[in-house]
Design a protein around this motif. Structure first.
Motif, PDB file in Angstrom:
ATOM      1  N   VAL A  34       0.820  -1.208   0.000  1.00 38.34           N
ATOM      2  CA  VAL A  34       0.000   0.000   0.000  1.00 38.34           C
ATOM      3  C   VAL A  34       0.856   1.260   0.000  1.00 38.34           C
ATOM      4  O   VAL A  34       0.655   2.181  -0.795  1.00 38.34           O
ATOM      5  N   CYS A  35       1.822   1.323   0.900  1.00 32.89           N
ATOM      6  CA  CYS A  35       2.666   2.503   1.027  1.00 32.89           C
ATOM      7  C   CYS A  35       3.919   2.126   1.811  1.00 32.89           C
ATOM      8  O   CYS A  35       4.031   1.026   2.355  1.00 32.89           O
ATOM      9  N   THR A  36       4.849   3.064   1.899  1.00 33.25           N
ATOM     10  CA  THR A  36       6.109   2.805   2.595  1.00 33.25           C
ATOM     11  C   THR A  36       5.878   2.510   4.061  1.00 33.25           C
ATOM     12  O   THR A  36       6.518   1.623   4.651  1.00 33.25           O
ATOM     13  N   GLN A  37       4.940   3.240   4.689  1.00 30.94           N
ATOM     14  CA  GLN A  37       4.679   3.029   6.096  1.00 30.94           C
ATOM     15  C   GLN A  37       4.159   1.613   6.355  1.00 30.94           C
ATOM     16  O   GLN A  37       4.610   0.932   7.278  1.00 30.94           O
ATOM     17  N   TRP A  38       3.222   1.170   5.536  1.00 33.24           N
ATOM     18  CA  TRP A  38       2.711  -0.190   5.701  1.00 33.24           C
ATOM     19  C   TRP A  38       3.811  -1.210   5.447  1.00 33.24           C
ATOM     20  O   TRP A  38       3.893  -2.232   6.127  1.00 33.24           O
ATOM     21  N   ARG A  39       4.663  -0.959   4.459  1.00 38.71           N
ATOM     22  CA  ARG A  39       5.732  -1.915   4.169  1.00 38.71           C
ATOM     23  C   ARG A  39       6.685  -2.049   5.354  1.00 38.71           C
ATOM     24  O   ARG A  39       7.110  -3.147   5.706  1.00 38.71           O
ATOM     25  N   ASP A  40       7.015  -0.925   5.994  1.00 39.46           N
ATOM     26  CA  ASP A  40       7.890  -0.968   7.159  1.00 39.46           C
ATOM     27  C   ASP A  40       7.230  -1.722   8.313  1.00 39.46           C
ATOM     28  O   ASP A  40       7.872  -2.497   9.032  1.00 39.46           O
ATOM     29  N   ILE A  41       5.923  -1.468   8.493  1.00 42.31           N
ATOM     30  CA  ILE A  41       5.194  -2.138   9.565  1.00 42.31           C
ATOM     31  C   ILE A  41       5.152  -3.650   9.342  1.00 42.31           C
ATOM     32  O   ILE A  41       5.280  -4.437  10.274  1.00 42.31           O
ATOM     33  N   CYS A  42       5.026  -4.036   8.076  1.00 42.34           N
ATOM     34  CA  CYS A  42       4.933  -5.457   7.761  1.00 42.34           C
ATOM     35  C   CYS A  42       6.260  -6.191   7.943  1.00 42.34           C
ATOM     36  O   CYS A  42       6.303  -7.422   7.864  1.00 42.34           O
ATOM     37  N   LYS A  43       7.320  -5.454   8.160  1.00 40.64           N
ATOM     38  CA  LYS A  43       8.610  -6.068   8.464  1.00 40.64           C
ATOM     39  C   LYS A  43       8.766  -6.353   9.955  1.00 40.64           C
ATOM     40  O   LYS A  43       9.703  -7.051  10.361  1.00 40.64           O
ATOM     41  N   ASP A  44       7.865  -5.812  10.770  1.00 37.85           N
ATOM     42  CA  ASP A  44       7.940  -6.003  12.209  1.00 37.85           C
ATOM     43  C   ASP A  44       7.560  -7.438  12.558  1.00 37.85           C
ATOM     44  O   ASP A  44       6.486  -7.912  12.182  1.00 37.85           O
ATOM     45  N   PRO A  45       8.410  -8.177  13.279  1.00 40.06           N
ATOM     46  CA  PRO A  45       8.083  -9.563  13.654  1.00 40.06           C
ATOM     47  C   PRO A  45       6.765  -9.699  14.406  1.00 40.06           C
ATOM     48  O   PRO A  45       6.145 -10.769  14.367  1.00 40.06           O
ATOM     49  N   LEU A  46       6.311  -8.638  15.076  1.00 41.15           N
ATOM     50  CA  LEU A  46       5.035  -8.710  15.789  1.00 41.15           C
ATOM     51  C   LEU A  46       3.862  -8.969  14.844  1.00 41.15           C
ATOM     52  O   LEU A  46       2.843  -9.534  15.247  1.00 41.15           O
ATOM     53  N   MET A  47       4.007  -8.541  13.592  1.00 42.56           N
ATOM     54  CA  MET A  47       2.943  -8.772  12.616  1.00 42.56           C
ATOM     55  C   MET A  47       2.786 -10.258  12.300  1.00 42.56           C
ATOM     56  O   MET A  47       1.763 -10.682  11.742  1.00 42.56           O
ATOM     57  N   TRP A  48       3.784 -11.049  12.637  1.00 43.67           N
ATOM     58  CA  TRP A  48       3.813 -12.447  12.220  1.00 43.67           C
ATOM     59  C   TRP A  48       3.756 -13.404  13.389  1.00 43.67           C
ATOM     60  O   TRP A  48       4.055 -14.589  13.241  1.00 43.67           O
ATOM     61  N   ARG A  49       3.366 -12.905  14.561  1.00 43.27           N
ATOM     62  CA  ARG A  49       3.167 -13.806  15.707  1.00 43.27           C
ATOM     63  C   ARG A  49       2.012 -14.771  15.434  1.00 43.27           C
ATOM     64  O   ARG A  49       2.002 -15.900  15.933  1.00 43.27           O
ATOM     65  N   SER A  50       1.040 -14.330  14.662  1.00 44.53           N
ATOM     66  CA  SER A  50      -0.088 -15.171  14.275  1.00 44.53           C
ATOM     67  C   SER A  50      -0.160 -15.224  12.749  1.00 44.53           C
ATOM     68  O   SER A  50      -0.185 -14.181  12.093  1.00 44.53           O
ATOM     69  N   ILE A  51      -0.171 -16.423  12.191  1.00 43.42           N
ATOM     70  CA  ILE A  51      -0.220 -16.621  10.741  1.00 43.42           C
ATOM     71  C   ILE A  51      -1.490 -17.379  10.393  1.00 43.42           C
ATOM     72  O   ILE A  51      -1.757 -18.457  10.933  1.00 43.42           O
ATOM     73  N   ASP A  52      -2.281 -16.803   9.503  1.00 46.12           N
ATOM     74  CA  ASP A  52      -3.568 -17.381   9.110  1.00 46.12           C
ATOM     75  C   ASP A  52      -3.542 -17.690   7.621  1.00 46.12           C
ATOM     76  O   ASP A  52      -3.633 -16.796   6.793  1.00 46.12           O
ATOM     77  N   MET A  53      -3.405 -18.975   7.299  1.00 43.25           N
ATOM     78  CA  MET A  53      -3.429 -19.415   5.907  1.00 43.25           C
ATOM     79  C   MET A  53      -4.666 -20.273   5.659  1.00 43.25           C
ATOM     80  O   MET A  53      -4.621 -21.297   4.991  1.00 43.25           O
ATOM     81  N   CYS A  54      -5.804 -19.825   6.197  1.00 44.58           N
ATOM     82  CA  CYS A  54      -7.072 -20.532   6.031  1.00 44.58           C
ATOM     83  C   CYS A  54      -8.025 -19.714   5.167  1.00 44.58           C
ATOM     84  O   CYS A  54      -7.792 -18.539   4.886  1.00 44.58           O
ATOM     85  N   ASN A  55      -9.128 -20.348   4.792  1.00 46.65           N
ATOM     86  CA  ASN A  55     -10.180 -19.670   4.017  1.00 46.65           C
ATOM     87  C   ASN A  55      -9.604 -18.986   2.791  1.00 46.65           C
ATOM     88  O   ASN A  55      -9.892 -17.825   2.515  1.00 46.65           O
ATOM     89  N   LEU A  56      -8.798 -19.725   2.027  1.00 50.87           N
ATOM     90  CA  LEU A  56      -8.100 -19.123   0.894  1.00 50.87           C
ATOM     91  C   LEU A  56      -8.979 -18.982  -0.336  1.00 50.87           C
ATOM     92  O   LEU A  56      -8.593 -18.328  -1.292  1.00 50.87           O
ATOM     93  N   GLY A  57     -10.139 -19.605  -0.325  1.00 51.89           N
ATOM     94  CA  GLY A  57     -11.087 -19.410  -1.405  1.00 51.89           C
ATOM     95  C   GLY A  57     -10.517 -19.759  -2.762  1.00 51.89           C
ATOM     96  O   GLY A  57      -9.910 -20.800  -2.962  1.00 51.89           O
ATOM     97  N   GLU A  58     -10.687 -18.858  -3.731  1.00 52.59           N
ATOM     98  CA  GLU A  58     -10.317 -19.124  -5.112  1.00 52.59           C
ATOM     99  C   GLU A  58      -8.810 -19.185  -5.322  1.00 52.59           C
ATOM    100  O   GLU A  58      -8.328 -19.534  -6.384  1.00 52.59           O
ATOM    101  N   LEU A  59      -8.051 -18.890  -4.299  1.00 49.24           N
ATOM    102  CA  LEU A  59      -6.599 -18.910  -4.426  1.00 49.24           C
ATOM    103  C   LEU A  59      -6.102 -20.269  -4.878  1.00 49.24           C
ATOM    104  O   LEU A  59      -5.115 -20.382  -5.597  1.00 49.24           O
TER     105      LEU A  59
END
Length: 323
Positions: A34-59
């Motif tokens: 989305v933007c630089t700020q979101w990209r930096d936030i998404c590098k934070d390990p706290l964002m990945w304490r919970s990983i949800d790879m369910c309900n993938l639908g048409e993927l």
């Protein structure tokens, strides 16, 4: 082309980051772009304490490497992963990958992961000493891995082991219930929707799991709660769900189908809310090449033989022997 939901403002602090709830695929292929700020936030390990790879639908109809995406997310947690949910694509190899990347896992949820075996789950359980919740839906495992999990995960409090329900045959299978009773004495919450246990297995669970607070026996058609056993369940279990109780609050729909001359009452995942809707309005295409280098490195199995030897030694410690 895959459509993903619009995102609101970027989190402003670490507390906000920790509270973000969205599916992992949306973070990888939408939020961080989305933007630089979101990209930096998404590098934070706290964002990945919970990983949800369910309900993938048409993927699943598209040529994307879900294993590579999941491993990428696991690596971003930097060992802080505590909760992971996977639907349809998990394997023994991916479970091993999770086990080697975190020792802090508290919750593991597997839905229709047909490539997870008894041996794979048992090996992974050796590396999950802090596991508190294990949810397994429609996977091909048996009492062997249940026994291993019970021995290797002493803090386990919630176990959900839900399968296909069949009201129309007389097949009784108590081995899984007996394994739970023998190896999971500290359980507080047990869900066995669609299990083929009988009163014998239920009696063993009541004897072996004295701290049970909730017990879900919906669609367990071999269980008869009339008489003394039913009275004991009411006295011992605070929250009891009986075989014929409604499944309206269960995430799997109840449908009936014919297979030859036999009728089966199956429990299927709800799908209405699981497919990405065109109404979401945010368009994103996944570039599978983004993961190519990572994927190749991750599948470097030059040391597989050594790892297997180490795991076998660990099994000897717990007196677990799998073919």
């Amino acid at each position: 082309m895959l459509f993903l939901p619009k995102l609101g403002r970027a989190p402003s602090g670490r507390d906000d980051v920790d509270s973000v709830e969205t599916r992992t695929i949306e973070i990888l292929e939408s939020a961080q772009k989305v933007c630089t700020q979101w990209r930096d936030i998404c590098k934070d390990p706290l964002m990945w304490r919970s990983i949800d790879m369910c309900n993938l639908g048409e993927l699943h109809a598209l040529p994307y490497d879900l294993d590579a995406m999941c491993m990428h997310a696991i690596d971003r947690s930097c060992g802080g992963l505590v909760d992971i949910s996977i639907e349809l694509f998990d394997s023994d190899w991916l479970l091993t990958y999770i086990a080697t990347r975190t020792s802090n896992l508290r919750c593991l949820r597997l839905i229709s992961c047909k490539n997870v075996s008894d041996k794979g789950l048992s090996r992974a359980a050796l590396k999950f000493p802090l596991l508190e919740e294990l949810e397994i839906y429609q996977c091909y495992i048996s009492e062997d891995s249940i026994e291993a999990v019970g021995r290797c995960c002493p803090l386990l409090q919630t176990f959900k082991y839900n399968q296909w329900a069949n009201r129309y045959h007389d097949y009784v299978h108590d081995d899984e219930a007996l394994a739970i009773a023998k190896n999971m004495h500290g359980l507080r919450h047990l869900q066995l929707v669609g299990n083929e246990l009988s009163n014998r297995g239920l009696q063993a669970i009541l004897d072996g799991c004295p701290y049970l607070e909730s017990l879900d026996l919906r669609k367990c058609f071999n269980v008869n709660l009339e008489g003394d056993l039913g009275e004991r369940c009411v006295e011992q279990i605070k929250n009891l769900k009986r075989p014929d109780d409604s499944i309206h609050d269960y995430q799997f729909a109840d449908r009936e189908m014919n297979w030859g001359s036999i009728k089966y009452s199956f429990l299927y995942p709800h799908s209405d809310d699981d497919i990405y809707s065109l109404k979401c309005g945010y368009e994103s295409s996944i570039d599978s090449a983004y993961f190519d280098d990572y994927y190749d490195d991750a599948y470097d199995d030059d040391d597989d033989d050594d790892d297997d030897d180490d795991d076998d030694d660990a099994f000897d410690e717990y007196d677990i022997h799998l073919v």
